[in-house]
Motif scaffolding. Structure first.
Motif, PDB file in Angstrom:
ATOM      1  N   PRO A  34     -37.087 -37.557  64.322  1.00 46.19           N
ATOM      2  CA  PRO A  34     -38.254 -38.194  65.124  1.00 46.19           C
ATOM      3  C   PRO A  34     -38.002 -39.382  65.740  1.00 46.19           C
ATOM      4  O   PRO A  34     -36.997 -39.894  65.219  1.00 46.19           O
ATOM      5  CB  PRO A  34     -39.289 -38.622  64.206  1.00 46.19           C
ATOM      6  CG  PRO A  34     -38.864 -38.548  62.831  1.00 46.19           C
ATOM      7  CD  PRO A  34     -37.508 -37.508  62.839  1.00 46.19           C
ATOM      8  N   THR A  44     -40.459 -30.430  66.122  1.00 43.01           N
ATOM      9  CA  THR A  44     -41.006 -31.235  64.913  1.00 43.01           C
ATOM     10  C   THR A  44     -40.102 -31.581  64.057  1.00 43.01           C
ATOM     11  O   THR A  44     -38.911 -31.761  64.632  1.00 43.01           O
ATOM     12  CB  THR A  44     -42.191 -30.243  64.231  1.00 43.01           C
ATOM     13  OG1 THR A  44     -43.047 -30.948  63.246  1.00 43.01           O
ATOM     14  CG2 THR A  44     -41.271 -28.877  63.500  1.00 43.01           C
ATOM     15  N   ASN A  45     -40.447 -32.400  62.818  1.00 38.84           N
ATOM     16  CA  ASN A  45     -39.456 -32.728  62.028  1.00 38.84           C
ATOM     17  C   ASN A  45     -39.986 -32.624  60.314  1.00 38.84           C
ATOM     18  O   ASN A  45     -41.073 -32.407  60.146  1.00 38.84           O
ATOM     19  CB  ASN A  45     -39.230 -34.450  62.531  1.00 38.84           C
ATOM     20  CG  ASN A  45     -40.357 -34.975  62.331  1.00 38.84           C
ATOM     21  OD1 ASN A  45     -41.151 -35.437  61.015  1.00 38.84           O
ATOM     22  ND2 ASN A  45     -41.000 -35.418  63.658  1.00 38.84           N
ATOM     23  N   ASP A  47     -40.996 -34.789  58.483  1.00 38.64           N
ATOM     24  CA  ASP A  47     -42.031 -35.759  57.927  1.00 38.64           C
ATOM     25  C   ASP A  47     -43.395 -35.158  58.548  1.00 38.64           C
ATOM     26  O   ASP A  47     -44.596 -35.088  57.834  1.00 38.64           O
ATOM     27  CB  ASP A  47     -41.779 -37.043  58.589  1.00 38.64           C
ATOM     28  CG  ASP A  47     -40.639 -37.478  58.195  1.00 38.64           C
ATOM     29  OD1 ASP A  47     -40.124 -37.993  57.123  1.00 38.64           O
ATOM     30  OD2 ASP A  47     -39.888 -37.470  59.309  1.00 38.64           O
ATOM     31  N   GLU A  48     -43.634 -34.596  59.778  1.00 34.77           N
ATOM     32  CA  GLU A  48     -44.467 -33.788  60.127  1.00 34.77           C
ATOM     33  C   GLU A  48     -45.044 -32.520  59.608  1.00 34.77           C
ATOM     34  O   GLU A  48     -46.057 -32.332  59.243  1.00 34.77           O
ATOM     35  CB  GLU A  48     -44.429 -33.429  61.910  1.00 34.77           C
ATOM     36  CG  GLU A  48     -44.468 -34.628  62.865  1.00 34.77           C
ATOM     37  CD  GLU A  48     -44.188 -34.479  63.966  1.00 34.77           C
ATOM     38  OE1 GLU A  48     -44.463 -35.240  65.097  1.00 34.77           O
ATOM     39  OE2 GLU A  48     -43.647 -33.041  64.313  1.00 34.77           O
ATOM     40  N   LEU A  51     -46.684 -33.364  56.307  1.00 32.83           N
ATOM     41  CA  LEU A  51     -47.839 -33.871  56.564  1.00 32.83           C
ATOM     42  C   LEU A  51     -48.779 -32.473  56.792  1.00 32.83           C
ATOM     43  O   LEU A  51     -49.852 -32.291  56.428  1.00 32.83           O
ATOM     44  CB  LEU A  51     -48.000 -34.871  57.667  1.00 32.83           C
ATOM     45  CG  LEU A  51     -49.253 -35.304  58.051  1.00 32.83           C
ATOM     46  CD1 LEU A  51     -49.902 -35.951  56.799  1.00 32.83           C
ATOM     47  CD2 LEU A  51     -49.327 -36.245  59.243  1.00 32.83           C
ATOM     48  N   GLY A  52     -48.051 -31.708  57.663  1.00 32.23           N
ATOM     49  CA  GLY A  52     -48.711 -30.306  58.149  1.00 32.23           C
ATOM     50  C   GLY A  52     -49.179 -29.460  56.727  1.00 32.23           C
ATOM     51  O   GLY A  52     -50.227 -28.981  56.732  1.00 32.23           O
TER      52      GLY A  52
END
Length: 151
Positions: A34, A44-45, A47-48, A51-52
């Motif tokens: 990111p 995306t990455n 971290d996302e 979270l997802g």
């Protein structure tokens, strides 16, 4: 004991700031570092995705618990925030905050509202992803319960 397997294929053809791709069932996307971590921010990455995973597991668990409890809802939505700490160049996933909004039927009783709050809290400890990251990532809930407005 039954086990379920989930498979993911990853391809990373370049160096740190290049772009790769992942495929896992219906999820097919580009991945990169990111921009907050001085990467290209394409796709995306991790971290996302963490979270997802936490957010989707929580909201699906909550919806299932509401259904099992026969608690009717008008709507269920949520915003989640992942907080990553950077200390001396070391990135640590510090906290995930879920902010679910539960909209109950317009004639919902106080008992329904209390049950909604109880289930929202219980869903966090019942979710498989929450249990997997427990002790490593702090989990926080900010629940909002509303009733549908009369039309």
């Amino acid at each position: 004991m039954a086990e379920h397997q989930f498979h993911l294929k990853a391809h990373w053809p370049g160096l740190r700031n290049d772009v790769g791709q992942i495929e896992a069932g219906n999820l097919v996307t580009k991945i990169s570092i990111p921009p907050q971590m001085e990467g290209p921010g394409i796709g995306t990455n991790p971290d996302e995705m963490l979270l997802g995973a936490a957010a989707t597991c929580y909201i699906i668990t909550l919806a299932a618990m509401m259904q099992r409890s026969n608690l009717e809802k008008e709507d269920l939505s949520m915003e989640s925030v992942g907080i990553v700490d950077v200390t001396n160049g070391v990135f640590t996933y510090k906290k995930i905050i879920h902010r679910p909004t539960i909209v109950l039927k317009e004639d919902a009783s106080q008992r329904d509202k209390d049950l909604a709050l109880k289930l929202a809290t219980k869903a966090e400890s019942s979710c498989m992803i929450s249990r997997a990251i427990q002790g490593n990532v702090e989990l926080e809930l900010e629940v909002k319960i509303e009733t549908a407005e009369k039309v």
